[in-house]
Each structure stands twice: as structure tokens, then as C-alpha cells.
Scaffold this motif. Sequence first.
Motif, PDB file in Angstrom:
ATOM      1  N   SER A 147       9.122   0.242  14.422  1.00  0.00           N
ATOM      2  CA  SER A 147      10.763   0.417  13.556  1.00  0.00           C
ATOM      3  C   SER A 147      10.041  -0.973  11.963  1.00  0.00           C
ATOM      4  CB  SER A 147      11.591  -0.785  14.258  1.00  0.00           C
ATOM      5  OG  SER A 147      11.644  -1.497  14.229  1.00  0.00           O
ATOM      6  N   ILE A 148       8.544  -0.817  11.869  1.00  0.00           N
ATOM      7  CA  ILE A 148       8.783  -1.605  10.987  1.00  0.00           C
ATOM      8  C   ILE A 148       8.628  -1.710  10.118  1.00  0.00           C
ATOM      9  CG2 ILE A 148       6.982  -4.072   9.985  1.00  0.00           C
ATOM     10  CD1 ILE A 148       6.640  -4.519  13.057  1.00  0.00           C
ATOM     11  N   LEU A 149       9.105  -1.365   8.370  1.00  0.00           N
ATOM     12  CA  LEU A 149       8.801  -0.948   7.082  1.00  0.00           C
ATOM     13  C   LEU A 149       9.541   0.164   7.630  1.00  0.00           C
ATOM     14  CD1 LEU A 149       5.141  -1.988   6.047  1.00  0.00           C
ATOM     15  CD2 LEU A 149       7.072  -2.507   5.264  1.00  0.00           C
ATOM     16  N   LYS A 150      10.722   0.759   8.208  1.00  0.00           N
ATOM     17  CA  LYS A 150      11.105   1.621   8.935  1.00  0.00           C
ATOM     18  C   LYS A 150      11.374   2.686   7.899  1.00  0.00           C
ATOM     19  CE  LYS A 150      15.535  -0.038  10.597  1.00  0.00           C
ATOM     20  NZ  LYS A 150      16.529  -0.394  11.685  1.00  0.00           N
ATOM     21  N   ASN A 151      12.031   1.740   7.030  1.00  0.00           N
ATOM     22  CA  ASN A 151      13.056   2.141   5.271  1.00  0.00           C
ATOM     23  C   ASN A 151      12.126   2.442   4.416  1.00  0.00           C
ATOM     24  OD1 ASN A 151      15.171   1.928   6.141  1.00  0.00           O
ATOM     25  ND2 ASN A 151      15.292  -0.391   6.176  1.00  0.00           N
TER      26      ASN A 151
ATOM     27  N   ILE B  76      16.142   3.445  14.286  1.00  0.00           N
ATOM     28  CA  ILE B  76      15.437   4.490  13.741  1.00  0.00           C
ATOM     29  C   ILE B  76      16.965   5.534  12.722  1.00  0.00           C
ATOM     30  CG2 ILE B  76      13.726   6.377  13.109  1.00  0.00           C
ATOM     31  CD1 ILE B  76      12.433   3.685  13.797  1.00  0.00           C
ATOM     32  N   ASN B  77      16.657   4.828  11.507  1.00  0.00           N
ATOM     33  CA  ASN B  77      18.056   5.794  10.705  1.00  0.00           C
ATOM     34  C   ASN B  77      17.067   7.377  10.827  1.00  0.00           C
ATOM     35  OD1 ASN B  77      18.802   3.418  10.883  1.00  0.00           O
ATOM     36  ND2 ASN B  77      17.903   2.928   8.680  1.00  0.00           N
ATOM     37  N   ASN B  78      17.636   8.175  11.339  1.00  0.00           N
ATOM     38  CA  ASN B  78      17.655   9.430  11.371  1.00  0.00           C
ATOM     39  C   ASN B  78      16.324  10.091  11.000  1.00  0.00           C
ATOM     40  OD1 ASN B  78      20.223   9.959  11.853  1.00  0.00           O
ATOM     41  ND2 ASN B  78      21.342   8.878  10.265  1.00  0.00           N
ATOM     42  N   LYS B  79      15.217   9.533  11.425  1.00  0.00           N
ATOM     43  CA  LYS B  79      13.614   9.949  10.678  1.00  0.00           C
ATOM     44  C   LYS B  79      13.223  10.305  11.877  1.00  0.00           C
ATOM     45  CE  LYS B  79      13.224   6.875   6.311  1.00  0.00           C
ATOM     46  NZ  LYS B  79      12.518   5.908   5.875  1.00  0.00           N
TER      47      LYS B  79
ATOM     48  N   THR C 131       2.966   7.494   6.391  1.00  0.00           N
ATOM     49  CA  THR C 131       3.439   7.091   7.962  1.00  0.00           C
ATOM     50  C   THR C 131       2.834   6.139   8.028  1.00  0.00           C
ATOM     51  OG1 THR C 131       4.296   8.033  10.156  1.00  0.00           O
ATOM     52  CG2 THR C 131       2.463   8.629   9.337  1.00  0.00           C
ATOM     53  N   ILE C 132       3.195   5.286   9.527  1.00  0.00           N
ATOM     54  CA  ILE C 132       2.575   4.431   9.845  1.00  0.00           C
ATOM     55  C   ILE C 132       1.689   4.307  11.205  1.00  0.00           C
ATOM     56  CG2 ILE C 132       1.704   1.490  10.161  1.00  0.00           C
ATOM     57  CD1 ILE C 132       4.038   1.385   7.992  1.00  0.00           C
TER      58      ILE C 132
ATOM     59  N   MET D 285       0.288  -1.119  -0.016  1.00  0.00           N
ATOM     60  CA  MET D 285       0.009  -0.049   0.356  1.00  0.00           C
ATOM     61  C   MET D 285       0.664   1.186  -0.252  1.00  0.00           C
ATOM     62  SD  MET D 285      -2.583   1.165  -0.414  1.00  0.00           S
ATOM     63  CE  MET D 285      -4.019  -0.533   0.542  1.00  0.00           C
ATOM     64  N   ILE D 286       1.555   1.252   1.158  1.00  0.00           N
ATOM     65  CA  ILE D 286       3.363   2.570   0.254  1.00  0.00           C
ATOM     66  C   ILE D 286       3.140   2.628  -0.847  1.00  0.00           C
ATOM     67  CG2 ILE D 286       5.253   3.251   1.388  1.00  0.00           C
ATOM     68  CD1 ILE D 286       5.051   2.041   3.586  1.00  0.00           C
ATOM     69  N   ASP D 287       3.926   1.319  -1.176  1.00  0.00           N
ATOM     70  CA  ASP D 287       4.298   1.556  -2.768  1.00  0.00           C
ATOM     71  C   ASP D 287       3.133   2.445  -3.930  1.00  0.00           C
ATOM     72  OD1 ASP D 287       6.462   0.904  -1.744  1.00  0.00           O
ATOM     73  OD2 ASP D 287       5.632  -1.617  -3.087  1.00  0.00           O
ATOM     74  N   LEU D 288       1.434   1.836  -3.082  1.00  0.00           N
ATOM     75  CA  LEU D 288       0.564   2.979  -3.934  1.00  0.00           C
ATOM     76  C   LEU D 288       0.687   3.818  -4.404  1.00  0.00           C
ATOM     77  CD1 LEU D 288      -2.529   3.177  -3.927  1.00  0.00           C
ATOM     78  CD2 LEU D 288      -1.671   1.569  -5.924  1.00  0.00           C
ATOM     79  N   VAL D 289       0.872   3.976  -2.707  1.00  0.00           N
ATOM     80  CA  VAL D 289       0.355   5.138  -2.386  1.00  0.00           C
ATOM     81  C   VAL D 289       1.729   6.460  -3.565  1.00  0.00           C
ATOM     82  CG1 VAL D 289       0.412   7.958  -0.353  1.00  0.00           C
ATOM     83  CG2 VAL D 289      -1.272   5.700  -0.423  1.00  0.00           C
ATOM     84  N   LYS D 290       2.181   5.547  -3.180  1.00  0.00           N
ATOM     85  CA  LYS D 290       3.749   6.387  -3.666  1.00  0.00           C
ATOM     86  C   LYS D 290       4.024   6.955  -4.880  1.00  0.00           C
ATOM     87  CE  LYS D 290       6.732   6.165   0.305  1.00  0.00           C
ATOM     88  NZ  LYS D 290       7.364   7.946   0.355  1.00  0.00           N
ATOM     89  N   SER D 291       3.202   5.805  -5.993  1.00  0.00           N
ATOM     90  CA  SER D 291       3.152   5.860  -7.042  1.00  0.00           C
ATOM     91  C   SER D 291       2.151   6.959  -7.285  1.00  0.00           C
ATOM     92  CB  SER D 291       2.601   4.368  -7.552  1.00  0.00           C
ATOM     93  OG  SER D 291       1.447   3.962  -7.667  1.00  0.00           O
TER      94      SER D 291
END
Length: 505
Positions: free
Chosen positions: A379-383, A410-413, A369-370, A355-361
Motif C-alpha cells: 500500500s506504500i505509494l498507493k496513490n 487500497i482505494n479501488n485499484k 506499478t511497483i 521516479m514515478i513522476d519522471l516516468v509519467k512525465s
Amino acid sequence: MVGFNKNIMRTILIASYVMLIALIVAGVSSVFSYLNTGADRSTMLHTEIQKVEQYLPKVVWEPIQNEGRPMDKKNLKSLENNYLDAWYVRQVAYKTNKIAGIKDYYTESARENLYNLIEHNKGENITIESTTLKHNPTLEFFSEDGQLAVITDKDVVEYKRVFKSDKLVLETTETSTYKIIFLLEDGFWRIRHLVKKNTKPYLNNSKTISVNNLNIKGINYYPQANPWNMFGDAFSKDTIAKDFKFIRDAGLNSVRIFVQYEDFGKANVDVKKLEKLKQTLDAADENNLKVVLTLFDFYGDYSVMNWTLNQRHAEKIVVFVKNHNALLAYDIKNEPNLDFDSRGKDNVIAWLDNMIDLVKSVDDTHPVTIGWSNTESASILKNKVDFVSFHYYEDLEDLNEAIKTLKTEINNKPIVLQEFGLSSYRGLWKPFGSSEEDQANYHKKAQEIIAKNNLQFMSWTLYDFAEIPKEVVGRLPWRKRVQGRFGFINQNGETKPAFKYISKE
């Protein structure tokens, strides 16, 4: 009197005979009509394999420049519908290892391979959950007699999970090109031949959006009179605009609102609901507020077979709002980790990922975000997300440590404390609950922790509510009463002591 009774009996017998003959004639006529006109396919199919409101992948046709006879739009649409029907019944067959519906969409020779594979999978206790997300067909040929058609479907995006003895052994998203030959039989296009080629892993082109300038100081919002039914018959832009002005004057800059999947029409999004959503965004813009739009509220079915319906729903909403000045971000789903046990963690995460892919497309400008219900899942799907959101209703004494742990993952988000609060209910159903003074102390301390950890925040919630739908916390009165007292403003419209700490400034 005897003669009169005989006449009554004779009349009843004659009437019964006439009715019986009429029923027989009607039945024979129906059978005759069925045999001569061909059965409507929707009456032949089992309901679980009808495509209507079951399967709606994205379909983008190349311009029609085929060899042979020109094909009109009606015929092309019929071909598309039958083609997607064929995909859907095959997916149902692979999931259930049953052949119902296959003969309606594949010719006799094409069915043989499918039947053999299904029989093999059944014997090996293999099941396949799959769906296609996008098709890019080109009509290559349409015969002069209108009985044969050939299409090439390029870069079909196909997601599948393979199970053996109910254990997941493969999960993949791939793209393939298909060459398909159709024959027109009984007025329907059936697949005669299908060849798959050029299969490769699906490469996701969506990228994270830099949100270093994100500055969320907000609140979760429902109108007081119609919570959890914000876009229903009682919708009032004037009420919402008045509330938004109050929120802005309180020193906040954003609101989080919710779109319910079924309420907005599922895959066939209700245009009247969209207009109410636009008015809400307009009211936010007029009051210099930004909006975090939470999608799929009150939705909990992550079945692969429903993905295309979910994606058409999200697509229509995102297309509608993406250019609005008030939009800040999309929250894909509210507290999806609460469905891990009932729906399966892997199922939920795969649904979110796609669904993230769909919204970003559809919108590559606004961040995603979630809204996780705790720090453990955040941290799930943090990338994949652009900023990390979590909710916290536990003891504030443990919040500092929970944030510290989350930051190491989390990587600096940016991190947003997207929901937090304390109910001020103390009464019959919870005599040792928290008071309004306790609630004020809670928010004072929460804002200190927020400032110390440089968090962004959205508290829960502006109002106390008199009515809480059973879908929110169930029917138990002690849960509903507690849920109704999280607001900064009581049911009489008066600010509570906690209002002093609605913002950290």
C-alpha cells in the motif's frame, strides 16, 4: 679482469647519470607545462566531485536571443557544463560540510557566502542532501569581450533533505528561479553572483491512469539458457519468440521482463541493448502478448546524489519503448522494500516517488506499478501507482487473509499478484523440499485463491534453470538449487505437473 670490471662499473654509472638527468628534465618540463597552460580541471578536482557521470539533471535551454555578442554552441555547452559543475560541488559541500572544489566554480566573492554557510552547518551538525532535477535556463547577456555572461534559470526543480544530528528535520521539493552572473576566468565560467527568487512548492502534474480494463494473466520470463542475462551475448529473438508462442498457447496474455541498470549502461544507455529490448517487444507483439517492463533490476543505491543519473537512464528507456504496441505497463523497481533496512526506508520511498513522476512525465499513457515483495508494503505509494503489485512466497493458507487486509488499504485499484510459485527441488541440499506433485498442488490452490479474490497474476516462472547468478540468491548451493526449480518446464524441456495450472482457465 680488473680493468674489465672497472669499465662495467663506469658504464653503469654513466647510464644511471643519464637516466637521472632525463627524469629531472621530464619533471621540470611537466611542471613548466602545467604552470603555462593551466591545469586540466579534471586533474585538480577530487574524484568525488567530478560531474562526469555523476550529475545529469534535465536541461532545456530557451531559444538564444540574448543581448550583446552571439554565443556559439560550443561556448554555450561550456557554460552549461561549468554551471552544472557549480551546482554539483555545492551539493557535495552541503552534504559533507567540506569546501573541496568550491573555488573552481565560484569567484572569490561568491565563495564567501558558501564558506560561511558550510561553517555554520558544521557547527550546528547540519547536513543537506540535495539535487536538482530540471533546469530551464535562458541566456540573457553575453559581453562583447566574451568574459561575462548572464542567465536566468526558471523553475529549477530542487529536492532536498535536511538533517540535524543525523535526524531528518525537513524534506521538500520546490521550484525556484535563479539569476546568475558568470565570469570567464582561466578558460572556465565561474559564478560571480547568484540570486534565488520565486521559491514555491513543487506541484506534481502527473496523474494516475485509469486501468479498469486491466486483465493480466501472465508469467515472469527469462530464457532458459541465459536467465538474468537475457540481453547479453546469448540473446536470441528466435528463442524468445518460440517461448512467447508457447506462453500464449498456454492461455496467458502477458509477460514480465527485466531491465538491469548496469547491464543497460546506467545513464549512458547502450543502444545495442535497446535494440535487443525492441526485438523482445516485437516478439511479444507478434504473439499477441503484452509486456510489463521492470526497470532498475539489480540496482540498490538510492542516494540523492545519483538521482539524475537514474532518471536519465529511465528517461531514455521509456522514450524508446513508450510507443511500442506490446508495452502494457512499467514496474518501477523489483522488491524495493528489501532495501529498507540497508538503504533506509525513507530514502527508498523518496526515490520511488520521484521516479514515478519522471516516468509519467515522459509517458502519460501507460500505467505504472511497483513490485513489492509482500502485502505489508504494497500500500506504500498507493496513490501514485496505477495498480498495486505484490509478491507472495509464504504459506498459501494465509493468502486469503493477506489479500483481504490489502484490499481495505487500497482505494479501488486493480491488484496484481505479480510473483508467486513453489520450487520443486528436493535433493541433497534440501532433502525435505517439495516435489513436482507438491508444486502442482500449490499452483492449483493458488489459482483457486486468485479466482476467488478476482486477482490478476504473473507466476514465477516458465523454466527451471541450471545456472543461477550469485547476485540473485548468493553463493550458497542450497539456495541456488532451490531457486533453479520454480519453473513449469524442467531442464530437459518437459512440462511438469504444475503446467496444468499455469492459468486459471
